[in-house]
Design a protein around this motif. Structure first.
Motif, PDB file in Angstrom:
ATOM      1  N   MET A 283       0.827  -1.209   0.000  1.00 32.86           N
ATOM      2  CA  MET A 283       0.000   0.000   0.000  1.00 32.86           C
ATOM      3  C   MET A 283       0.862   1.262   0.000  1.00 32.86           C
ATOM      4  SD  MET A 283      -2.952  -1.397   2.505  1.00 32.86           S
ATOM      5  CE  MET A 283      -4.249  -0.242   2.207  1.00 32.86           C
TER       6      MET A 283
ATOM      7  N   PHE B  60      -7.538   6.559 -19.099  1.00 36.11           N
ATOM      8  CA  PHE B  60      -6.726   6.663 -20.322  1.00 36.11           C
ATOM      9  C   PHE B  60      -6.002   5.360 -20.678  1.00 36.11           C
ATOM     10  CE2 PHE B  60      -5.816  11.460 -21.114  1.00 36.11           C
ATOM     11  CZ  PHE B  60      -7.166  11.728 -21.024  1.00 36.11           C
ATOM     12  N   PRO B  61      -5.243   4.752 -19.761  1.00 37.25           N
ATOM     13  CA  PRO B  61      -4.496   3.554 -20.154  1.00 37.25           C
ATOM     14  C   PRO B  61      -5.403   2.424 -20.641  1.00 37.25           C
ATOM     15  CG  PRO B  61      -3.648   4.413 -18.090  1.00 37.25           C
ATOM     16  CD  PRO B  61      -4.909   5.157 -18.375  1.00 37.25           C
TER      17      PRO B  61
ATOM     18  N   GLN C 286       0.387   7.875 -29.415  1.00 39.30           N
ATOM     19  CA  GLN C 286       0.516   6.410 -29.431  1.00 39.30           C
ATOM     20  C   GLN C 286       0.157   5.827 -30.800  1.00 39.30           C
ATOM     21  OE1 GLN C 286      -0.492   3.903 -26.304  1.00 39.30           O
ATOM     22  NE2 GLN C 286       0.144   5.285 -24.709  1.00 39.30           N
TER      23      GLN C 286
ATOM     24  N   LEU D 239       1.138   6.580  -6.907  1.00 39.38           N
ATOM     25  CA  LEU D 239      -0.024   7.384  -7.317  1.00 39.38           C
ATOM     26  C   LEU D 239       0.226   8.863  -7.084  1.00 39.38           C
ATOM     27  CD1 LEU D 239      -3.237   5.498  -6.177  1.00 39.38           C
ATOM     28  CD2 LEU D 239      -2.802   6.470  -8.414  1.00 39.38           C
ATOM     29  N   ARG D 240       0.840   9.174  -5.937  1.00 39.69           N
ATOM     30  CA  ARG D 240       1.113  10.574  -5.618  1.00 39.69           C
ATOM     31  C   ARG D 240       2.112  11.180  -6.616  1.00 39.69           C
ATOM     32  NH1 ARG D 240      -2.730  13.028  -2.907  1.00 39.69           N
ATOM     33  NH2 ARG D 240      -3.492  11.712  -1.251  1.00 39.69           N
TER      34      ARG D 240
ATOM     35  N   ASP E 298      -2.964   8.768 -12.084  1.00 41.66           N
ATOM     36  CA  ASP E 298      -3.476   7.647 -12.867  1.00 41.66           C
ATOM     37  C   ASP E 298      -4.072   8.076 -14.192  1.00 41.66           C
ATOM     38  OD1 ASP E 298      -3.932   4.829 -12.983  1.00 41.66           O
ATOM     39  OD2 ASP E 298      -6.058   5.287 -12.870  1.00 41.66           O
ATOM     40  N   PHE E 299      -4.039   9.365 -14.466  1.00 44.49           N
ATOM     41  CA  PHE E 299      -4.790   9.877 -15.595  1.00 44.49           C
ATOM     42  C   PHE E 299      -4.055   9.645 -16.918  1.00 44.49           C
ATOM     43  CE2 PHE E 299      -7.352  13.707 -17.214  1.00 44.49           C
ATOM     44  CZ  PHE E 299      -8.431  12.894 -17.464  1.00 44.49           C
ATOM     45  N   GLU E 300      -2.754   9.773 -16.856  1.00 49.53           N
ATOM     46  CA  GLU E 300      -1.994   9.723 -18.094  1.00 49.53           C
ATOM     47  C   GLU E 300      -1.663   8.294 -18.526  1.00 49.53           C
ATOM     48  OE1 GLU E 300       1.494  12.210 -18.100  1.00 49.53           O
ATOM     49  OE2 GLU E 300       0.511  13.555 -16.689  1.00 49.53           O
ATOM     50  N   ALA E 301      -1.465   8.144 -19.809  1.00 51.49           N
ATOM     51  CA  ALA E 301      -0.993   6.858 -20.315  1.00 51.49           C
ATOM     52  C   ALA E 301       0.507   6.975 -20.543  1.00 51.49           C
ATOM     53  CB  ALA E 301      -1.681   6.542 -21.618  1.00 51.49           C
ATOM     54  N   ARG E 302       1.232   5.926 -20.207  1.00 52.69           N
ATOM     55  CA  ARG E 302       2.691   6.001 -20.328  1.00 52.69           C
ATOM     56  C   ARG E 302       3.197   4.848 -21.186  1.00 52.69           C
ATOM     57  NH1 ARG E 302       0.829   7.077 -15.485  1.00 52.69           N
ATOM     58  NH2 ARG E 302       1.101   9.201 -14.747  1.00 52.69           N
ATOM     59  N   PRO E 303       3.366   5.113 -22.446  1.00 48.02           N
ATOM     60  CA  PRO E 303       3.807   4.043 -23.346  1.00 48.02           C
ATOM     61  C   PRO E 303       5.325   3.859 -23.307  1.00 48.02           C
ATOM     62  CG  PRO E 303       3.424   6.052 -24.584  1.00 48.02           C
ATOM     63  CD  PRO E 303       3.134   6.378 -23.143  1.00 48.02           C
TER      64      PRO E 303
ATOM     65  N   ASN F 295       0.973  -0.395 -21.578  1.00 50.06           N
ATOM     66  CA  ASN F 295       1.080   0.914 -20.917  1.00 50.06           C
ATOM     67  C   ASN F 295       1.396   0.749 -19.427  1.00 50.06           C
ATOM     68  OD1 ASN F 295       0.749   3.024 -22.786  1.00 50.06           O
ATOM     69  ND2 ASN F 295      -1.422   2.533 -22.966  1.00 50.06           N
TER      70      ASN F 295
ATOM     71  N   PHE G 206      -1.454  -5.162  -9.659  1.00 53.65           N
ATOM     72  CA  PHE G 206      -2.463  -5.890  -8.881  1.00 53.65           C
ATOM     73  C   PHE G 206      -2.797  -7.249  -9.493  1.00 53.65           C
ATOM     74  CE2 PHE G 206      -7.030  -6.727  -7.976  1.00 53.65           C
ATOM     75  CZ  PHE G 206      -6.917  -6.938  -6.619  1.00 53.65           C
TER      76      PHE G 206
ATOM     77  N   ASP H 225      -1.779   0.981 -11.083  1.00 55.57           N
ATOM     78  CA  ASP H 225      -2.446  -0.226 -10.585  1.00 55.57           C
ATOM     79  C   ASP H 225      -2.071  -1.478 -11.375  1.00 55.57           C
ATOM     80  OD1 ASP H 225      -3.718   0.290 -12.931  1.00 55.57           O
ATOM     81  OD2 ASP H 225      -5.764   0.235 -12.154  1.00 55.57           O
ATOM     82  N   MET H 226      -0.999  -1.390 -12.164  1.00 59.96           N
ATOM     83  CA  MET H 226      -0.671  -2.510 -13.049  1.00 59.96           C
ATOM     84  C   MET H 226      -0.078  -3.717 -12.322  1.00 59.96           C
ATOM     85  SD  MET H 226       2.768  -1.110 -14.945  1.00 59.96           S
ATOM     86  CE  MET H 226       3.378  -2.670 -15.561  1.00 59.96           C
TER      87      MET H 226
ATOM     88  N   ARG I  64       1.060   1.952 -15.549  1.00 61.43           N
ATOM     89  CA  ARG I  64       0.040   2.604 -14.721  1.00 61.43           C
ATOM     90  C   ARG I  64       0.197   2.169 -13.275  1.00 61.43           C
ATOM     91  NH1 ARG I  64      -5.181   0.175 -17.421  1.00 61.43           N
ATOM     92  NH2 ARG I  64      -6.179   0.889 -15.536  1.00 61.43           N
TER      93      ARG I  64
ATOM     94  N   LEU J 213      -6.604   3.413 -24.242  1.00 59.48           N
ATOM     95  CA  LEU J 213      -5.558   3.294 -25.260  1.00 59.48           C
ATOM     96  C   LEU J 213      -5.247   1.835 -25.557  1.00 59.48           C
ATOM     97  CD1 LEU J 213      -3.335   6.162 -23.902  1.00 59.48           C
ATOM     98  CD2 LEU J 213      -4.488   6.162 -26.114  1.00 59.48           C
TER      99      LEU J 213
END
Lengths: 291, 459
Positions: free
Chosen positions: A104, B271-272, B313, A111-112, A116-121, A213, A220, A217-218, A215, B275
């Protein structure tokens, strides 16, 4: 039949990634006898390290990939020193609660920092091409992750079964006190095991992040799957992790496709129940002689 | 041992007495203030929604206390500062908010705390759709007013006397998309859209995360198809609802592709997820770039920032086959624009350097709703009677930041005002990598079916 074959391929590819995640967990449990739930966040943080190094700093995927392995390996050593070494002889519930707390803390911190909003490729070799045979297709990126997984497992096998270092690890796993009497340094072995376990988590995160991507929560779902895989494969068995990872990945995909999209997550737990009832030691585990 | 118990009992008795002594003055004090609380998602995976909402409601309360409300009630209500003007008294507003950390249990814990400890008369939230029904079972029997501006679930209002949803719902949104796909070629052409866009397309699909919002959305999608009288085919059972935390979307998209849909409604808003699904769709023959399918999406899909991220992307949303909706009017009148121009600098000055950032439609909607509610409390003439507050509020309109004369929906069967915003959906497209408003909007035609109004939610 085509759809079935396609799901087998997707499932095998996902299962291989899960197997890498599970192998780290299995290695730590096999030698150190600790179930590290924070491993899920090492997977997630591995994805972020790969993203920062490969995408933000503009380097190649493999630079990010190895950075993820090294950073997560080192973080894992820090966690062992700061938390797990005090829990090694404590009841299982203490270990689980402490590692859940770490899970946790690491998750909230990520998260801080990243939100969580952006996508990170992460750009990955093979993402622009695919092999096709009739209507069946295998994405190049998935093939690359399968190849990386095979190399990782071959390397892990070599280290564990063909080197002096591996012998010390296996000796510690078989009997910590006896190993210590033979001159094996427990703290050194612990550091190496945690480094390797964390590095495998980082590798899984870099591959999953590149495929789907990055994120917060990836970690879990891979953690849940990895826990089932190490029980299914046999606690501490690396070969078991590979086989169980493949089976579970394929079962997950077939369930989603043929039974229902909502039921995919049910499969690991049905497998877990079945294994605990039929073969509690798992596929490659030995029966508990103390039972 | 017995003496230990004696000490504990004495201690508990003493504590209870102390609590009783303190409770008296607190209840008396409650008459002199209006206690207003909120449960927001301020951290965790869905925090990007709650942060905007909480910031806007907090600002609205502060602005009301300062006497600078910006938005106007119809008929007019005073905003003179110091608090609510009730008769010849000015009642200060006490605002308390808690974070649910994106967890249902924490949501409910916070609701209980607001009710029992903070004695809130009205509660904003919880936002999380999965916690709504549990919260309703606590709030409704006690007659506590419940408000949300980013909830999107019929569970906020349907069958609830005190529930208020100051936005659209997943069902209303899908009714909007339903109207769009049934448009005549003439009207499409009139708005610059290919009149043959939907020609030869019959089968519909739906994909989203497995949660109440999307389940209701899929049901609304089916209702829209049924209303259309057989031009399209869709059943709620076909919805592909992936679990929370899904990493690999390939099997879920494969399941969708197996249905061979001509039009897919993607009801994801992270978003993720979006996408990953859109990338996988292209690989699996559901290509919205070449027109193999038409991809419909929600107001998050139609955010310019999302179009920009998707472009990075390698996703082209400007093909003419990607459409969605917004609830916020993209073509504002002058009076609304003047209000927005006054509000935005105030918001940005307060939050510009924080994670809530600059003003957006999300915070403006919540600001409207909060001021509207406070005007409603004033209009009731009695801040201690929630029945009067609800009645007065629902009969009040507001000229807000989202446009003029926002009002609550009136049930056509009973003539009652509901707690549901009479929301409009504006159809949005993407061209040359920019989102644009088509000029097509719907309102009256969206409000049908038991999930929009009814005495209780169908099972």
């Amino acid at each position: 039949m085509t759809a079935f074959a396609q799901q087998l391929i997707y499932g095998a590819s996902y299962g291989m990634n899960l197997a890498v995640a599970a192998a780290g967990l299995a290695l730590i449990f096999g030698v150190y006898r600790v179930i590290n739930l924070a491993h899920g966040q090492l997977i997630m943080l591995g994805g972020f390290v790969a993203y920062v190094v490969a995408t933000q700093l503009g380097t190649h995927f493999f630079v990010g990939f190895f950075a993820a392995m090294i950073v997560m390996g080192l973080l894992s050593i820090v966690l062992e020193n700061a938390v797990f070494r005090f829990l090694q002889r404590r009841p299982l519930t203490d270990q689980l609660l402490a590692s859940l707390g770490l899970y946790m803390v690491l998750g909230t911190t990520a998260l801080r920092i990243w939100g969580d909003f952006e996508a990170r490729p992460i750009a990955m070799p093979g993402e622009d091409w695919a092999l096709t045979a009739g209507e069946i297709r295998i994405d190049g990126a998935r093939l690359v992750t399968i190849a990386i997984t095979l190399v990782l497992f071959a390397s892990l096998y070599f280290v564990v079964y063909r080197t002096h270092l591996g012998r010390t690890m296996r000796a510690t796993a078989q009997g910590e006190e006896t190993a210590a009497l033979m001159g094996i340094k427990k703290r050194r072995v612990a550091a190496i095991v945690f480094f390797l376990g964390g590095a495998l988590g980082g590798a899984a995160g870099a591959m999953l992040g590149a495929l789907f991507n990055v994120r917060p929560d990836m970690g879990f779902q891979p953690l849940l799957m990895a826990l089932v895989i190490i029980i299914f494969g046999g606690m501490g068995s690396i070969a078991g992790s590979i086989v169980a990872g493949l089976i579970l990945g394929i079962l997950y995909n077939l369930t989603v496709f043929y039974v229902g999209s909502k039921l995919g997550d049910l499969v690991p737990f049905l497998v877990l129940l079945a294994i605990l009832m039929i073969r509690p030691q798992g596929l490659f585990g030995l029966p508990d002689r103390n039972a | 041992m017995a003496s230990s118990f004696g000490v504990i009992r004495a201690g508990l008795l003493g504590a209870a007495l102390c609590a009783g002594l303190v409770a008296g003055p607190q209840l008396a004090k409650a008459e002199d203030t209006f206690k207003f609380g909120g449960v927001f998602t301020l951290s965790g995976p869905a925090s990007f929604l709650g942060l905007f909402e909480e910031a806007a409601v907090r600002l609205a309360v502060e602005q009301f206390m300062k006497g600078d409300c910006i938005v106007e009630a119809v008929p007019p209500q005073p905003c003179e500062g110091g608090g609510l003007k009730i008769g010849d008294k000015v009642i200060p507003i006490e605002w308390t908010a808690y974070d649910d950390v994106s967890e249902d249990k924490k949501s409910i814990d916070a609701v209980i705390r607001l009710v029992e400890q903070d004695e809130a008369r009205a509660i904003w939230g919880p936002r999380m759709n999965s916690a709504l029904l549990s919260a309703a079972s606590i709030l409704d029997p006690q007659g506590i007013i419940s408000i949300c501006a980013i909830c999107s679930s019929p569970a906020m209002t349907v069958g609830r006397k005190y529930g208020h949803d100051i936005t659209d719902t997943g069902v209303i949104e899908k009714h909007g998309m339903g109207e769009f796909i049934h448009e005549t070629p003439e009207r499409l052409a009139e708005h610059g859209i290919d009149p043959a866009l939907f020609d030869g397309r019959k089968k519909l699909g739906f994909i989203g995360r497995n949660e109440l919002y999307t389940v209701h959305g899929s049901i609304g999608w089916q209702e829209a198809v049924e209303k259309g009288g057989g031009r399209y085919e869709y059943q709620h059972d076909w919805a592909v609802l992936y679990p929370f935390g899904t990493t690999d979307f390939a099997p879920h998209v494969a399941k969708l592709a197996e249905q061979d849909p001509d039009i897919v409604l993607m009801d994801a808003y992270i978003f993720p997820d979006m996408l990953a699904i859109m990338n996988e769709m292209k690989k699996q023959g559901l290509n919205y770039e070449t027109g193999e399918i038409i991809l419909l999406g929600n107001d998050v899909l139609m955010l310019q920032i999302f179009v920009d991220v998707a472009k990075d992307q390698g996703i082209n949303m400007s093909s003419g086959y990607v459409w969605g909706w917004q609830e916020h009017n993209p073509a504002q009148d002058e009076a609304t624009l003047a209000r927005v121009e006054k509000y935005v600098p105030i918001y940005n000055a307060k939050y510009g350097d924080t994670e809530v950032g600059n003003s957006s439609p999300f915070d403006r909607g919540a600001y409207d709703a909060a001021i509207w509610f406070l005007y409603g409390v004033q209009a009731s003439g009695d801040h201690t009677d929630n029945d009067k507050i609800v009645e007065a509020w629902r009969n009040l309109k507001i000229n807000g930041l989202r446009g003029p004369t926002n009002e609550f929906f009136t049930r056509p069967d009973t003539g009652e005002k509901t707690g549901q915003l009479f929301a409009t959906e504006y159809i949005i497209g993407v061209a040359d990598e920019k989102v644009f408003y088509t000029g097509i909007s719907y309102r009256d035609e969206l409000f049908y079916g038991p999930y929009v109004y009814g005495d209780k939610l169908p099972k």
